[in-house]
Design a protein around this motif. Sequence first.
Motif, short mmCIF file in Angstrom:
data_model
loop_
_atom_site.label_atom_id
_atom_site.label_comp_id
_atom_site.label_asym_id
_atom_site.label_seq_id
_atom_site.Cartn_x
_atom_site.Cartn_y
_atom_site.Cartn_z
N HIS A 1 -21.24 -31.46 37.45
CA HIS A 1 -21.53 -32.75 38.08
C HIS A 1 -22.90 -33.26 37.61
O HIS A 1 -23.86 -33.35 38.39
N ASP B 1 -23.99 -36.09 37.04
CA ASP B 1 -24.45 -37.30 37.71
C ASP B 1 -25.43 -36.96 38.84
O ASP B 1 -26.28 -37.78 39.20
N MET B 2 -25.31 -35.76 39.38
CA MET B 2 -26.24 -35.36 40.44
C MET B 2 -27.67 -35.26 39.93
O MET B 2 -28.63 -35.51 40.66
N TYR C 1 -22.44 -25.73 39.19
CA TYR C 1 -22.12 -26.99 39.87
C TYR C 1 -22.79 -28.16 39.18
O TYR C 1 -22.18 -29.21 38.96
#
Length: 251
Positions: free
Chosen positions: A45, A47-48, A41
């Motif tokens: 993603h 940006d997390m 994940y």
Amino acid sequence: MKRLTWAAALLSLATAFQPATAAESFTPQQKDEIGAIVREYLLAHPDMLVEIQQALEKKQNEARQAQAKVAVDANKDLIFNAPYDISVGNPQGKVTVVEFFDYNCGYCRRAMKDMDAIVKSNPDVRFVLKEFPILGPDSVAAHKVSDAFRILAPEKYGEFHRELLGGEHADEARAIDVAKKLGVTEEALRAEMGKPGFDARVQDAYKLATDLGISGTPSYVIGNEAIFGAVGVDALNQKIANVGQCGKTVC
């Protein structure tokens, strides 16, 4: 194990931080699968990761500020009114800015322009210079000369400070040269440097910095807040204005 959604994986991870008996309910295979899902994940993603880093930095800064506030409350006289610190600007100014600096700090050299701009534009600011030599033996030696100069010619300390900080690498020889240009002899400096007291004054600065969470230069104390790094004239002026308005850096 049945493949988990991201939300379910997070729930499982949260459960893992429950008492040991709950964490032990996962088999090694299940733990490996949860880790793989989280990794997948985060790779999808990225940006997390930025959000996580920002949240961590915010939490760390809040902890540092809480530590600094306690230290300011406990050491106000030593921070703002130490008898051996020199101030520039208005000695009776309503707002005091304390700067921890080192003569070999390049950021301090640039921040000196911020100090000059602040005291020029704001007649109610008292700017205290707290010597904090942390960049090696040459810095300590230069600060020792500076300390002697302060005692012998306090009225010229501002000139000495700007000349020594604004030039090349500072060491004992260069600090003495600057002092001589301003009318203080090497003999007088060495006689003063031979007296006890410097080590105690420097140790005061080191202890204060530790209590405040300061580990680099320049760093500042304004009101009840420690400011870490060369944040620039606009940020400093905003905090100064807030202290003048409500007594705190954030109104």
